[in-house]
Design an enzyme around this catalytic site. Structure first.
Site, PDB file in Angstrom:
ATOM      1  N   HIS A  19       0.832  -1.211   0.000  1.00  0.00           N
ATOM      2  CA  HIS A  19       0.000   0.000   0.000  1.00  0.00           C
ATOM      3  C   HIS A  19       0.867   1.262   0.000  1.00  0.00           C
ATOM      4  O   HIS A  19       0.675   2.159  -0.836  1.00  0.00           O
ATOM      5  CB  HIS A  19      -0.915  -0.005   1.227  1.00  0.00           C
ATOM      6  CG  HIS A  19      -1.816   1.187   1.306  1.00  0.00           C
ATOM      7  ND1 HIS A  19      -3.087   1.183   0.793  1.00  0.00           N
ATOM      8  CD2 HIS A  19      -1.628   2.431   1.832  1.00  0.00           C
ATOM      9  CE1 HIS A  19      -3.645   2.372   0.984  1.00  0.00           C
ATOM     10  NE2 HIS A  19      -2.778   3.142   1.623  1.00  0.00           N
ATOM     11  N   GLU A  20       1.811   1.311   0.919  1.00  0.00           N
ATOM     12  CA  GLU A  20       2.645   2.508   1.018  1.00  0.00           C
ATOM     13  C   GLU A  20       3.587   2.649  -0.176  1.00  0.00           C
ATOM     14  O   GLU A  20       3.897   3.767  -0.603  1.00  0.00           O
ATOM     15  CB  GLU A  20       3.445   2.487   2.326  1.00  0.00           C
ATOM     16  CG  GLU A  20       2.590   2.483   3.584  1.00  0.00           C
ATOM     17  CD  GLU A  20       1.640   3.662   3.661  1.00  0.00           C
ATOM     18  OE1 GLU A  20       1.927   4.720   3.066  1.00  0.00           O
ATOM     19  OE2 GLU A  20       0.580   3.521   4.298  1.00  0.00           O
ATOM     20  N   HIS A  23       1.913   4.592  -2.894  1.00  0.00           N
ATOM     21  CA  HIS A  23       2.037   6.045  -2.713  1.00  0.00           C
ATOM     22  C   HIS A  23       3.439   6.516  -3.098  1.00  0.00           C
ATOM     23  O   HIS A  23       3.600   7.531  -3.795  1.00  0.00           O
ATOM     24  CB  HIS A  23       1.770   6.414  -1.253  1.00  0.00           C
ATOM     25  CG  HIS A  23       0.354   6.217  -0.813  1.00  0.00           C
ATOM     26  ND1 HIS A  23      -0.720   6.684  -1.526  1.00  0.00           N
ATOM     27  CD2 HIS A  23      -0.164   5.616   0.294  1.00  0.00           C
ATOM     28  CE1 HIS A  23      -1.842   6.377  -0.891  1.00  0.00           C
ATOM     29  NE2 HIS A  23      -1.526   5.729   0.211  1.00  0.00           N
TER      30      HIS A  23
END
Length: 449
Positions: A19-20, A23
């Site tokens: 997920h990170e 980003h």
């Protein structure tokens, strides 16, 4: 307990990292300076700084993570004033680029799930065949005319190969209360059965039962298969071996495990003929169960063998194209089903008892890990989709909340007023706290029950 904790932490670490990284990757593509990529919160226990100046950190509290970007070139906290190139701050990016950076996190979770499904599809997964057992009376399956040994080959014209595929195909119709068309092989013929699922979801909420079980559909348990043969037990004396299939016990044909145990229990010190299938050969074995006393003082028969079910299995395998297509479809369908379930909870059509928190997730992580790598990977994919959906909800403090404000900015042509953002963040924090309390309450209710 140790397996549960490790399985939970490994799964959580993988999901947070993807997920990170979504980003981070998007921010780097847009030229934004990234100061820190952290797995976990709190004080870092390990750090490394790369050549771009990004600090990679592993923190002490493994319940999340974050990507810290430069928002304002003049922010004194970073001490970067005068050292940044034009376009290296998040705030300088166009609203479309900011949208891209924020949405990339949840999208990474969907990509991870799809990649797992592609890998499993190409590798091949051994799953129980969609051969049904005899449904309980008055259930939708019984009313539709389903009988034991019916094999489901399609649901609403979509082909089905295995029992898990059947379960997935029925989840949405169950919670929507729809009628589905089952195409089954029954007695050598292909027939259609109409399964009315109206009211099943409400009944499951009221009774805390598995909604699929309430339909009356159960996987056929298959014949009894012998496991470990205990030394000096009645089974060993009779010549039984591990792996033997029991096709009959006395007058009972094709016994299920519980029926077989009952027959043995009712024949202490009495000869009983078993029809055994061993490596393709059938023969009769006469056993005399030992007399033992049960925990409540009754005299029962015991054979001294482990028993299990020989469930027919099928290897579900796809080529590259089929695996990709199936993975995309399954990821989208699961995400959409999650959205509809959340919507039904908001509208009160589905109980909030279906909401799960970290305790339940950890429990399922441990159980899936004990069942094997393939089951565990399926669990990771499912939770990855759930995290992606959760983060896209338009709740301030989540990615979806930021995206909602970017949409407002696109429509207005300028950012939303600061007062709107501050007020909504307070409301969002209250909503998230409430959801977490409900989820934890559900977790401990399940744990205690």
């Amino acid at each position: 307990m140790l397996t549960t904790i490790l399985a939970f932490l490994v799964a959580l670490g993988i999901l947070i990292a993807f997920h990170e990284y979504g980003h981070y990757w998007a921010a780097r593509r847009c030229g934004v300076r990234v100061l820190r990529f952290s797995l976990g919160f709190g004080k870092p226990i390990w750090t490394r700084t790369d050549r771009r100046g990004t600090e990679w950190a592993l923190a002490a509290i493994p319940l999340g993570g974050y990507v810290k970007m430069v928002n304002d070139a003049n922010d004194p906290e970073h001490g970067l004033a005068g050292t940044l190139k034009p376009g290296e701050t998040f705030d300088e990016q166009s609203v479309w680029r900011r949208f891209f950076i924020v949405v990339a996190g949840p999208v990474a979770n969907f990509i991870l799930a799809a990649v797992i499904y592609i890998g499993l599809g190409m590798y091949g997964v051994q799953e129980p065949e969609a051969i049904l057992g005899q449904p309980e009376p008055n259930t939708p399956a019984a009313q539709a005319g389903i009988v034991a040994f019916d094999r489901v080959i399609a649901v609403n014209n979509e082909p089905i190969q295995s029992w898990p595929e059947l379960g997935w195909a029925l989840m949405d119709p169950i919670f929507s209360g729809d009628t589905v068309d089952l195409e089954v092989e029954s007695g050598g013929l292909v027939v259609h059965r109409q399964l009315n699922l109206s009211g099943i979801a409400q009944q499951a909420d009221a009774t805390d039962q598995n909604p699929l079980a309430l339909t009356g559909l159960i996987v056929n348990p298959g014949p009894v298969r012998l496991g470990q043969i205990m030394s000096e037990g009645a089974g060993q004396r009779a010549g039984l071996q591990e792996g033997d299939i029991i096709e009959a016990a006395g007058s009972l044909e094709n016994p299920r495990v519980l029926d077989f145990i009952e027959v043995i229990s009712n024949h202490p010190q009495s000869p009983l003929t078993l029809r055994v299938l061993r490596e393709g050969s059938r023969f009769d074995v006469v056993v005399t169960p030992d007399l033992v006393k049960s925990a409540d003082g009754f005299e029962i028969g015991r054979l001294g063998v482990g028993v299990g079910e020989q469930i027919p299995m099928v290897v579900v395998r796809q080529g590259l194209l089929g695996s990709v297509t199936q993975a995309i479809t399954r990821t989208f369908s699961t995400a959409w089903f999650s959205v509809k379930m959340l919507g039904k909870m908001v509208m009160g059509d589905v109980s909030l008892k279906n909401l799960s928190g970290p305790v339940t997730i950890a429990d399922h992580a441990g159980k899936s890990a004990q069942m094997g790598l393939i089951v565990y990977l399926n669990f990771v994919a499912l939770v990855s989709i759930s995290i992606g959906v959760l983060n896209l909800l338009p709740i301030p403090l989540l990615d979806g909340g930021h995206l909602a404000f970017y949409v407002v900015e696109m429509v207005r042509g300028r950012p939303a007023p600061e007062s709107w953002i501050v007020t909504s963040q307070k409301a969002g924090a209250a909503v998230l706290a409430g959801l977490m309390m409900v989820a934890l309450l559900n977790d401990f209710t399940r744990l205690l029950s």
